[in-house]
Design a protein around this motif. Structure first.
Motif, mmCIF file in Angstrom:
data_model
loop_
_atom_site.group_PDB
_atom_site.id
_atom_site.type_symbol
_atom_site.label_atom_id
_atom_site.label_comp_id
_atom_site.label_asym_id
_atom_site.label_seq_id
_atom_site.Cartn_x
_atom_site.Cartn_y
_atom_site.Cartn_z
ATOM 1 N N LEU A 77 0.922 -1.140 -0.142
ATOM 2 C CA LEU A 77 0.008 -0.023 0.113
ATOM 3 C C LEU A 77 0.848 1.123 0.004
ATOM 4 O O LEU A 77 1.884 1.392 0.868
ATOM 5 C CB LEU A 77 -1.002 0.114 1.201
ATOM 6 C CG LEU A 77 -1.914 1.120 1.422
ATOM 7 C CD1 LEU A 77 -2.995 1.050 -0.011
ATOM 8 C CD2 LEU A 77 -2.599 1.046 2.664
ATOM 9 N N ASP A 78 0.604 2.095 -0.823
ATOM 10 C CA ASP A 78 1.311 3.425 -1.097
ATOM 11 C C ASP A 78 0.626 4.491 -0.361
ATOM 12 O O ASP A 78 1.108 5.424 0.027
ATOM 13 C CB ASP A 78 1.463 3.713 -2.545
ATOM 14 C CG ASP A 78 2.316 4.721 -2.823
ATOM 15 O OD1 ASP A 78 3.509 4.831 -2.102
ATOM 16 O OD2 ASP A 78 2.246 5.520 -3.889
ATOM 17 N N SER B 216 -1.458 0.086 6.108
ATOM 18 C CA SER B 216 -1.503 1.414 6.238
ATOM 19 C C SER B 216 -0.325 1.692 5.216
ATOM 20 O O SER B 216 0.235 0.529 4.735
ATOM 21 C CB SER B 216 -0.997 1.994 7.719
ATOM 22 O OG SER B 216 -1.996 1.503 8.519
ATOM 23 N N PRO B 217 -0.283 3.000 4.675
ATOM 24 C CA PRO B 217 0.731 3.298 3.781
ATOM 25 C C PRO B 217 2.125 2.654 4.278
ATOM 26 O O PRO B 217 2.433 3.087 5.522
ATOM 27 C CB PRO B 217 0.537 4.818 3.614
ATOM 28 C CG PRO B 217 -0.763 5.175 3.946
ATOM 29 C CD PRO B 217 -1.082 4.085 4.963
ATOM 30 N N GLY B 218 2.887 2.260 3.327
ATOM 31 C CA GLY B 218 4.200 1.857 3.596
ATOM 32 C C GLY B 218 4.391 0.484 4.074
ATOM 33 O O GLY B 218 5.454 0.046 4.805
ATOM 34 N N THR C 94 4.478 -6.249 6.991
ATOM 35 C CA THR C 94 5.837 -5.759 7.160
ATOM 36 C C THR C 94 5.848 -4.285 6.477
ATOM 37 O O THR C 94 5.312 -3.817 5.912
ATOM 38 C CB THR C 94 7.134 -6.412 6.321
ATOM 39 O OG1 THR C 94 6.810 -6.624 4.952
ATOM 40 C CG2 THR C 94 7.043 -7.729 7.113
ATOM 41 N N ASP C 95 6.835 -3.398 7.225
ATOM 42 C CA ASP C 95 6.995 -2.029 6.702
ATOM 43 C C ASP C 95 8.040 -2.093 5.526
ATOM 44 O O ASP C 95 9.003 -2.785 5.675
ATOM 45 C CB ASP C 95 7.587 -1.259 7.823
ATOM 46 C CG ASP C 95 6.647 -0.899 8.963
ATOM 47 O OD1 ASP C 95 5.253 -0.819 8.663
ATOM 48 O OD2 ASP C 95 6.875 -0.663 9.962
ATOM 49 N N VAL C 96 7.758 -1.569 4.244
ATOM 50 C CA VAL C 96 8.466 -1.440 3.199
ATOM 51 C C VAL C 96 8.544 -0.192 2.435
ATOM 52 O O VAL C 96 7.786 0.813 2.814
ATOM 53 C CB VAL C 96 7.961 -2.609 2.126
ATOM 54 C CG1 VAL C 96 7.942 -3.977 2.727
ATOM 55 C CG2 VAL C 96 6.672 -2.079 1.873
#
Length: 135
Positions: free
Chosen positions: A11-12, A30-32, A47-49
């Motif tokens: 998600l961007d 959520s974004p990121g 995961t956060d990316v």
């Protein structure tokens, strides 16, 4: 894709509710963040990316960051509508990092990859690509 062992989304912008097949315990993205559903276990991992490599297709690029050739060739084969086979199975684990334009000719794109991965390729008349070890 049916032949993949997992389903992933990144998600961007915005907010996404993800519900597994059992429709219990939804998760919110959520974004990121990236969500990966393992088809065999129904487990959803968040995961956060950095979203840019995942959204780069919108800008006309393939972005690979130490991605195995097996994963890269699945993306390339879908984009170029061709079949890609490895002469030696261990080549699928060879890592490649690079940014490539999606409008690049298939042969040129594979040539760029082959310059850094010690591989060579042939494209036969059926638009099948054979990747083998460069000696």
């Amino acid at each position: 894709y049916n032949n993949e062992q997992q389903i992933a989304t990144t998600l961007d912008k915005g907010l996404v509710k993800i519900i597994g097949i059992e429709k219990e315990n939804p998760v919110y993205l959520s974004p990121g963040q990236k969500a990966v559903l393992q088809k065999n276990s129904e487990k959803i991992e968040i995961t956060d990316v950095d979203t840019y490599p995942y959204a780069s297709w919108k800008d006309g690029f393939f972005i690979f960051e130490s991605d195995p050739l097996g994963s890269i060739t699945r993306k390339i084969s879908r984009w170029y509508n061709c079949e890609i086979q490895f002469a030696e199975a261990e080549l699928e684990n060879t890592k490649f990092t690079g940014t490539l334009r999606r409008d690049t000719d298939l042969g040129e794109l594979l040539n760029i990859i082959s310059q850094t991965c010690a591989i060579e390729f042939t494209i036969n008349q059926n638009n099948t690509v054979i990747i083998s070890k460069k000696y």
